[in-house]
Design a protein around this motif. Structure first.
Motif, PDB file in Angstrom:
ATOM      1  N   LYS A   8       0.824  -1.198   0.000  1.00  0.00           N
ATOM      2  CA  LYS A   8       0.000   0.000   0.000  1.00  0.00           C
ATOM      3  C   LYS A   8       0.864   1.256   0.000  1.00  0.00           C
ATOM      4  O   LYS A   8       0.545   2.230  -0.669  1.00  0.00           O
ATOM      5  N   ALA A   9       1.957   1.245   0.748  1.00  0.00           N
ATOM      6  CA  ALA A   9       2.857   2.393   0.783  1.00  0.00           C
ATOM      7  C   ALA A   9       3.509   2.614  -0.573  1.00  0.00           C
ATOM      8  O   ALA A   9       3.745   3.751  -0.976  1.00  0.00           O
ATOM      9  N   LEU A  10       3.793   1.545  -1.270  1.00  0.00           N
ATOM     10  CA  LEU A  10       4.403   1.643  -2.593  1.00  0.00           C
ATOM     11  C   LEU A  10       3.518   2.406  -3.552  1.00  0.00           C
ATOM     12  O   LEU A  10       4.001   3.150  -4.405  1.00  0.00           O
ATOM     13  N   THR A  11       2.223   2.285  -3.411  1.00  0.00           N
ATOM     14  CA  THR A  11       1.308   2.947  -4.336  1.00  0.00           C
ATOM     15  C   THR A  11       1.165   4.433  -4.043  1.00  0.00           C
ATOM     16  O   THR A  11       0.596   5.156  -4.842  1.00  0.00           O
ATOM     17  N   LYS A  12       1.668   4.897  -2.911  1.00  0.00           N
ATOM     18  CA  LYS A  12       1.576   6.317  -2.560  1.00  0.00           C
ATOM     19  C   LYS A  12       2.571   7.161  -3.369  1.00  0.00           C
ATOM     20  O   LYS A  12       2.431   8.362  -3.450  1.00  0.00           O
ATOM     21  N   ILE A  13       3.592   6.512  -3.938  1.00  0.00           N
ATOM     22  CA  ILE A  13       4.583   7.252  -4.710  1.00  0.00           C
ATOM     23  C   ILE A  13       4.340   7.015  -6.191  1.00  0.00           C
ATOM     24  O   ILE A  13       3.902   5.944  -6.591  1.00  0.00           O
ATOM     25  N   GLU A  14       4.593   8.028  -6.978  1.00  0.00           N
ATOM     26  CA  GLU A  14       4.447   7.905  -8.424  1.00  0.00           C
ATOM     27  C   GLU A  14       5.781   7.474  -9.011  1.00  0.00           C
ATOM     28  O   GLU A  14       6.804   8.106  -8.757  1.00  0.00           O
ATOM     29  N   ILE A  15       5.764   6.420  -9.788  1.00  0.00           N
ATOM     30  CA  ILE A  15       6.978   5.864 -10.365  1.00  0.00           C
ATOM     31  C   ILE A  15       6.865   5.917 -11.879  1.00  0.00           C
ATOM     32  O   ILE A  15       5.884   5.440 -12.437  1.00  0.00           O
ATOM     33  N   PRO A  16       7.875   6.487 -12.538  1.00  0.00           N
ATOM     34  CA  PRO A  16       7.859   6.476 -14.005  1.00  0.00           C
ATOM     35  C   PRO A  16       8.052   5.043 -14.509  1.00  0.00           C
ATOM     36  O   PRO A  16       8.450   4.166 -13.746  1.00  0.00           O
ATOM     37  N   VAL A  17       7.790   4.830 -15.762  1.00  0.00           N
ATOM     38  CA  VAL A  17       7.917   3.483 -16.334  1.00  0.00           C
ATOM     39  C   VAL A  17       9.379   3.026 -16.249  1.00  0.00           C
ATOM     40  O   VAL A  17      10.267   3.661 -16.801  1.00  0.00           O
ATOM     41  N   HIS A  19      11.880  -0.828 -15.501  1.00  0.00           N
ATOM     42  CA  HIS A  19      11.827  -2.283 -15.612  1.00  0.00           C
ATOM     43  C   HIS A  19      11.491  -2.942 -14.271  1.00  0.00           C
ATOM     44  O   HIS A  19      10.665  -3.841 -14.189  1.00  0.00           O
ATOM     45  N   SER A  20      12.143  -2.474 -13.185  1.00  0.00           N
ATOM     46  CA  SER A  20      11.852  -3.022 -11.864  1.00  0.00           C
ATOM     47  C   SER A  20      12.080  -1.957 -10.806  1.00  0.00           C
ATOM     48  O   SER A  20      12.752  -0.963 -11.023  1.00  0.00           O
ATOM     49  N   ILE A  21      11.512  -2.201  -9.631  1.00  0.00           N
ATOM     50  CA  ILE A  21      11.553  -1.250  -8.529  1.00  0.00           C
ATOM     51  C   ILE A  21      11.999  -2.004  -7.282  1.00  0.00           C
ATOM     52  O   ILE A  21      11.478  -3.086  -6.989  1.00  0.00           O
ATOM     53  N   TYR A  22      12.939  -1.440  -6.539  1.00  0.00           N
ATOM     54  CA  TYR A  22      13.350  -2.005  -5.263  1.00  0.00           C
ATOM     55  C   TYR A  22      12.827  -1.063  -4.189  1.00  0.00           C
ATOM     56  O   TYR A  22      13.227   0.087  -4.105  1.00  0.00           O
ATOM     57  N   PHE A  23      11.877  -1.532  -3.383  1.00  0.00           N
ATOM     58  CA  PHE A  23      11.205  -0.684  -2.405  1.00  0.00           C
ATOM     59  C   PHE A  23      11.122  -1.405  -1.074  1.00  0.00           C
ATOM     60  O   PHE A  23      10.545  -2.487  -0.980  1.00  0.00           O
ATOM     61  N   ARG A  24      11.716  -0.802  -0.058  1.00  0.00           N
ATOM     62  CA  ARG A  24      11.697  -1.340   1.308  1.00  0.00           C
ATOM     63  C   ARG A  24      12.049  -2.826   1.369  1.00  0.00           C
ATOM     64  O   ARG A  24      11.335  -3.636   1.969  1.00  0.00           O
ATOM     65  N   GLY A  25      13.137  -3.178   0.741  1.00  0.00           N
ATOM     66  CA  GLY A  25      13.651  -4.535   0.851  1.00  0.00           C
ATOM     67  C   GLY A  25      12.989  -5.563  -0.040  1.00  0.00           C
ATOM     68  O   GLY A  25      13.213  -6.753   0.114  1.00  0.00           O
ATOM     69  N   LYS A  26      12.168  -5.135  -0.985  1.00  0.00           N
ATOM     70  CA  LYS A  26      11.499  -6.081  -1.875  1.00  0.00           C
ATOM     71  C   LYS A  26      11.551  -5.562  -3.304  1.00  0.00           C
ATOM     72  O   LYS A  26      11.398  -4.375  -3.539  1.00  0.00           O
ATOM     73  N   ARG A  27      11.797  -6.443  -4.253  1.00  0.00           N
ATOM     74  CA  ARG A  27      11.870  -6.062  -5.651  1.00  0.00           C
ATOM     75  C   ARG A  27      10.529  -6.326  -6.332  1.00  0.00           C
ATOM     76  O   ARG A  27       9.918  -7.367  -6.159  1.00  0.00           O
TER      77      ARG A  27
END
Length: 48
Positions: A8-17, A19-27
């Motif tokens: 849910k916290a991941l969706t609070k930030i806008e991410i441009p297109v 390939h992958s995202i590393y967020f709070r210890g999870k890819r």
């Protein structure tokens, strides 16, 4: 799909297109990010 607080916290930030995202210890793949974001929006609509 069960959403965690991290998801849910991941969706609070806008991410441009990307390939992958590393967020709070999870890819996340960008496809997974969009899927989670859709689930959160759907859950928010159902709780209103």
């Amino acid at each position: 799909m069960r959403l965690s607080k991290r998801d849910k916290a991941l969706t609070k930030i806008e991410i441009p297109v990307v390939h992958s995202i590393y967020f709070r210890g999870k890819r996340y793949n960008y496809k997974d990010y969009l899927k989670i974001k859709g689930e959160v929006k759907k859950n928010e609509l159902l709780t209103l």
